[in-house]
Enzyme design. Structure first.
Site, mmCIF file in Angstrom:
data_model
loop_
_atom_site.group_PDB
_atom_site.id
_atom_site.type_symbol
_atom_site.label_atom_id
_atom_site.label_comp_id
_atom_site.label_asym_id
_atom_site.label_seq_id
_atom_site.Cartn_x
_atom_site.Cartn_y
_atom_site.Cartn_z
ATOM 1 N N LYS A 114 10.035 20.364 62.572
ATOM 2 C CA LYS A 114 10.619 19.443 63.624
ATOM 3 C C LYS A 114 11.737 18.555 63.228
ATOM 4 O O LYS A 114 12.691 18.104 63.876
ATOM 5 C CB LYS A 114 9.564 18.670 64.493
ATOM 6 C CG LYS A 114 8.836 19.412 65.350
ATOM 7 C CD LYS A 114 7.890 18.610 66.362
ATOM 8 C CE LYS A 114 7.059 19.573 67.427
ATOM 9 N NZ LYS A 114 6.187 18.646 68.290
ATOM 10 N N LYS A 197 6.736 32.877 70.609
ATOM 11 C CA LYS A 197 6.007 32.545 71.494
ATOM 12 C C LYS A 197 6.482 31.597 72.888
ATOM 13 O O LYS A 197 7.512 31.145 72.575
ATOM 14 C CB LYS A 197 4.909 31.618 71.117
ATOM 15 C CG LYS A 197 5.334 30.326 70.717
ATOM 16 C CD LYS A 197 4.101 29.299 70.263
ATOM 17 C CE LYS A 197 4.593 27.829 70.682
ATOM 18 N NZ LYS A 197 3.845 27.269 71.009
ATOM 19 N N LYS A 200 7.776 25.402 75.717
ATOM 20 C CA LYS A 200 8.566 24.670 76.567
ATOM 21 C C LYS A 200 9.901 24.236 76.009
ATOM 22 O O LYS A 200 10.715 23.956 76.831
ATOM 23 C CB LYS A 200 7.925 23.277 76.475
ATOM 24 C CG LYS A 200 6.538 22.961 77.355
ATOM 25 C CD LYS A 200 6.040 21.637 77.332
ATOM 26 C CE LYS A 200 4.899 21.818 76.519
ATOM 27 N NZ LYS A 200 3.990 20.867 75.970
HETATM 28 P P1 ATP Z 1 6.466 23.511 72.348
HETATM 29 O O1 ATP Z 1 6.606 24.613 73.526
HETATM 30 O O2 ATP Z 1 7.181 22.395 72.833
HETATM 31 O O3 ATP Z 1 6.235 24.144 71.133
HETATM 32 P P2 ATP Z 1 3.979 24.065 73.416
HETATM 33 O O4 ATP Z 1 4.408 24.576 74.707
HETATM 34 O O5 ATP Z 1 3.521 24.831 72.294
HETATM 35 O O6 ATP Z 1 5.080 23.038 72.967
HETATM 36 P P3 ATP Z 1 1.982 22.097 73.149
HETATM 37 O O7 ATP Z 1 1.660 21.017 73.741
HETATM 38 O O8 ATP Z 1 2.165 22.221 71.658
HETATM 39 O O9 ATP Z 1 2.811 23.206 73.881
HETATM 40 O O10 ATP Z 1 0.451 23.166 73.229
HETATM 41 C C1 ATP Z 1 -0.418 22.631 73.958
HETATM 42 C C2 ATP Z 1 -1.564 24.051 73.688
HETATM 43 O O11 ATP Z 1 -0.901 25.245 74.356
HETATM 44 C C3 ATP Z 1 -1.865 24.147 72.430
HETATM 45 O O12 ATP Z 1 -3.226 24.491 72.243
HETATM 46 C C4 ATP Z 1 -1.157 25.335 72.020
HETATM 47 O O13 ATP Z 1 -1.408 26.108 71.161
HETATM 48 C C5 ATP Z 1 -0.946 26.360 73.375
HETATM 49 N N1 ATP Z 1 0.145 26.950 73.498
HETATM 50 C C6 ATP Z 1 1.360 26.781 73.569
HETATM 51 N N2 ATP Z 1 2.076 27.847 73.824
HETATM 52 C C7 ATP Z 1 1.505 28.904 73.573
HETATM 53 C C8 ATP Z 1 1.508 30.324 73.884
HETATM 54 N N3 ATP Z 1 2.802 30.912 74.325
HETATM 55 N N4 ATP Z 1 0.545 31.037 74.090
HETATM 56 C C9 ATP Z 1 -0.767 30.676 73.975
HETATM 57 N N5 ATP Z 1 -1.202 29.406 73.573
HETATM 58 C C10 ATP Z 1 0.040 28.452 73.413
#
Ligand code: ATP
Ligand code: LTN
Length: 335
Positions: A114, A197, A200
């Protein structure tokens, strides 16, 4: 028998959760509420480790809460609360900062990633100590289980190290938590770039299905998902990432095995698969979106639910913090 405690958290860093958050995290969190005494925290202190506009942060915190509830977090079973409503998080984080090595904190890979993205000069000290605040979130509630994605494993390891170090130095205070790493099959990939993956922070919004997207948008995004030119519906993460992602989404939502889904679509074209995946995704998401909108339309009620969650959380967090303060030799304020 009393149930073991569980804690997990999510940042209010976007206006909508996406399908990956829902299938990878929320569905599991909702399913664990009966077996655990669960604490779910919306980590606004963590969110400000990267710049946030105040009005957006306020809206996103409420929307995240509303989406948790709409997706099945039952506030009569679990405590759902906002981190900044429980002062002990910041207070314990300070104590833990003082038993964390500088080198130890420097090895956290999420910080390295980050801060590289932000550029060395704009990465804050808050971003550097992010994992230590996360350790405080966890240790305050004495949880046995911390359900998270694979990307969080290193932070849970640090949390365990800090808990053991504190216990060894100052006497038994913290439960040593275990990460419950959610299954790889629940990992959802970007529709436009199916080897990354769903996230967001992706630049292209076409690649992610948001819980707050309307049905027409969801249909359009799934119909334009990247596949391949082979025309065969088969699960193969390496050679057929796009098709495999669609099958994975279908399987995660329906609870059916990949093999049975492959069987159903044998000989069919990608258009048919996409239409059916869009159907099940819409059927799963539409009620959550509608319930979220309902909850958002009564802000007072939502704020009241969060205040109740904060009361439950403060009770446990304050008790742990008092033990910590006493163990390290802070004076008790005279009454
Ligand atoms: P960013 O997209 O900014 O990396 P994020 O979408 O990963 O954020 P977080 O707040 O970091 O969201 O994660 C919230 C939860 O959702 C965590 O437990 C993470 O493992 C899960 N998660 C996030 N993206 C995925 C995905 N593509 N598939 C499965 N689980 C996910
Ligand atoms: N870093 C986590 C969010 C988070 C968390 C927590 C998860 C903050 N505090 C405590 C579990 C337990 C993330 O980015 N998913």
């Amino acid at each position: 028998m009393t149930k073991p405690n569980l804690l997990s958290g999510m940042q209010p860093s976007a206006g909508s959760l996406h399908l990956g958050n829902y299938l990878g995290a929320l569905v599991n969190w909702a399913g664990m509420q009966d077996d655990y005494n669960a604490y779910y925290v919306i980590v606004d202190l963590h969110a400000i480790t990267s710049p946030q506009k105040p009005a957006e942060l306020r809206t996103n915190s409420r929307r995240t809460a509303a989406q948790y509830i709409a997706a099945g977090i039952d506030v009569t079973k679990s405590a759902l609360f906002v981190q900044s409503h429980v002062p002990a998080h910041a207070q314990l984080a300070w104590v833990l900062n003082c038993i964390t090595g500088f080198g130890e904190a420097s090895r956290m890979t999420q910080f390295k990633d980050k801060s590289q993205k932000a550029g060395a000069d704009s990465a804050s000290v808050g971003l550097f100590t992010y994992p230590i605040l996360q350790a405080a979130d966890i240790l305050l509630y004495q949880p046995k289980a911390v359900p998270v994605g694979e990307d969080q494993r290193q932070h849970i390891e640090l949390t365990r190290d800090l808990a053991m170090r504190f216990n060894a130095r100052f006497g038994d205070t913290f439960t040593i938590p275990e990460a419950v790493i959610l299954k790889e099959t629940a990992k959802i990939y970007d529709l436009q770039n199916p080897t990354a993956k769903m996230s967001k922070s992706t630049a292209d919004p076409k690649g992610l299905v948001n819980i707050m997207d309307d049905n027409a948008t969801i249909l359009k995004k799934i119909k334009s998902a990247v596949t391949d030119t082979e025309g065969i519906i088969k699960f193969d993460r390496e050679a057929k990432a796009g098709v495999s992602n669609l099958l994975g989404i279908y399987s995660a939502i329906s609870g059916r095995s990949i093999e049975s889904i492959e069987g159903e679509f044998e000989g069919a074209g990608y258009g048919v698969l996409k239409a059916e995946v869009a159907n099940v995704v819409i059927a799963a998401i539409e009620p959550i979106r509608e319930r979220t909108q309902e909850l958002m339309s009564d802000q007072n009620e939502l704020d009241r639910l969060l205040a109740e969650g904060a009361d439950k959380a403060n009770e446990v967090a304050e008790a742990t913090l008092a033990k910590v303060y006493d163990a390290i030799g802070f004076l008790k304020a005279a009454k």
